[in-house]
Design an enzyme around this catalytic site. Structure first.
Site, PDB file in Angstrom:
ATOM      1  N   VAL A  55      38.706 -21.007  -1.694  1.00 23.46           N
ATOM      2  CA  VAL A  55      39.902 -20.483  -2.365  1.00 23.46           C
ATOM      3  C   VAL A  55      41.031 -20.133  -1.402  1.00 23.46           C
ATOM      4  CG1 VAL A  55      38.650 -19.630  -4.392  1.00 23.46           C
ATOM      5  CG2 VAL A  55      39.011 -18.108  -2.411  1.00 23.46           C
ATOM      6  N   ILE A 110      35.325 -13.016  -6.443  1.00 27.56           N
ATOM      7  CA  ILE A 110      35.564 -13.431  -5.060  1.00 27.56           C
ATOM      8  C   ILE A 110      36.280 -12.313  -4.312  1.00 27.56           C
ATOM      9  CG2 ILE A 110      36.780 -15.081  -3.581  1.00 27.56           C
ATOM     10  CD1 ILE A 110      36.537 -17.107  -5.895  1.00 27.56           C
ATOM     11  N   ALA A 170      36.181  -9.320   3.219  1.00 26.62           N
ATOM     12  CA  ALA A 170      36.741  -8.515   4.306  1.00 26.62           C
ATOM     13  C   ALA A 170      35.768  -8.580   5.475  1.00 26.62           C
ATOM     14  CB  ALA A 170      36.949  -7.067   3.883  1.00 26.62           C
ATOM     15  N   TYR A 205      37.397  -2.347  -8.447  1.00 26.65           N
ATOM     16  CA  TYR A 205      36.636  -1.147  -8.088  1.00 26.65           C
ATOM     17  C   TYR A 205      37.616   0.017  -7.978  1.00 26.65           C
ATOM     18  CZ  TYR A 205      33.839   2.048  -5.237  1.00 26.65           C
ATOM     19  OH  TYR A 205      33.179   3.153  -4.756  1.00 26.65           O
ATOM     20  N   TYR A 259      36.142   1.999   2.584  1.00 26.11           N
ATOM     21  CA  TYR A 259      36.533   0.848   1.760  1.00 26.11           C
ATOM     22  C   TYR A 259      37.814   0.213   2.304  1.00 26.11           C
ATOM     23  CZ  TYR A 259      36.423  -1.907  -2.537  1.00 26.11           C
ATOM     24  OH  TYR A 259      36.338  -2.929  -3.451  1.00 26.11           O
TER      25      TYR A 259
END
EC number: 1.3.1.9
Length: 260
Positions: free
Chosen positions: A65, A92, A95, A146, A156
């Site tokens: 992608v 998809i 990181a 999320y 995160y």
């Protein structure tokens, strides 16, 4: 007869039998959807073919992608098999592991920031752009987010920024594609134990905190997400678009649990 009978849906992002994408695929299959799978690299090819065989999926196509030509080839091949279809699941995200721990400002680089948002957010609208002409009226496009998109979750980091971008994508895509009868939504679930989730530092701590703050004090499961995805891909949800649907036991509304 399932409520996805005669629906043709592409599922992306399957990496193994524990992945959220495969859980969604199983829920779609249970409701009699006809499925196609895409996979990212040759390393995943055999595993995805095995899982496709398990669900009787006949169409399995590679797609990177981060490459527009690869996305175009994916939907060219889909069109040869199906002519038109009813939507796709975008599961998809990417990181580098070193971007999922520690101090966000110190660790972030221009290149990593660009790559994370390209793969994790742009790819959703890039796929929609490439397949728009072969989507049926009433199609459903669904991605996964999320709560780190809206609130700070330790470690995160740049994925939180990517998910915020992805959720904004959902709203603008829903606006643009609504006149064609195409719906666009996201599911924002609690953390779920998958192989990729353990790349996030202290993931177990995040998981335990989320569970203790949920209103039902239960772990969110892949099956929970899969069942919600099946509903959102069906005509039962034709009045829902541009939304972030939380599947988290109420965690997102909770400031303090009953046990605290």
């Amino acid at each position: 007869m399932g409520f996805l009978e005669e629906k043709k849906i592409l599922v992306t992002g399957i990496s193994n039998k524990y992945s959220i994408a495969f859980g969604i695929a199983k829920a779609l299959h249970k409701q009699n959807a006809t499925l196609a799978f895409s996979y990212h690299t040759d390393r995943l090819k055999n595993k995805v073919y095995e899982l496709a065989k398990e669900l009787g999926v006949k169409i399995v196509i590679p797609c990177d992608v981060s490459d527009d030509n690869s996305i175009k080839r994916l939907f060219f091949n889909i069109s040869k098999k199906w002519i038109t279809f009813d939507g796709f699941i975008h599961s998809i995200a990417f990181a580098p592991k070193n971007q999922l721990s520690g101090d966000y400002v110190s660790s972030i680089t221009r290149l990593d920031f660009s790559n994370v948002l390209d793969v994790s957010s742009y790819s959703f609208v890039g796929m929609a752009k490439a397949c728009r002409s072969i989507l049926k009226k009433g199609s459903s496009l669904l991605t996964l987010s999320y709560i780190g998109s809206k609130k700070v979750v330790p470690n995160y980091n740049v994925m939180g920024i990517a998910k915020a971008s992805l959720e904004s994508n959902v709203r603008y895509m829903a606006s643009c594609m609504g006149l064609n009868g195409i719906r666009v939504n996201a599911i924002s679930s609690s953390p779920i134990k998958t192989l990729s989730s353990y790349h996030i530092k202290n993931f177990k701590k995040i998981l335990n905190h989320t569970t203790s703050r949920s209103l039902n004090n239960n772990l969110t499961t892949v099956e929970d997400v899969g069942n919600t995805a099946a509903f959102l891909c069906s005509d039962l949800s034709k009045g829902i678009t541009g939304q972030i649907i939380y599947v988290d036991g109420g965690f997102n509304i909770t400031a303090m649990s009953n046990s605290e």
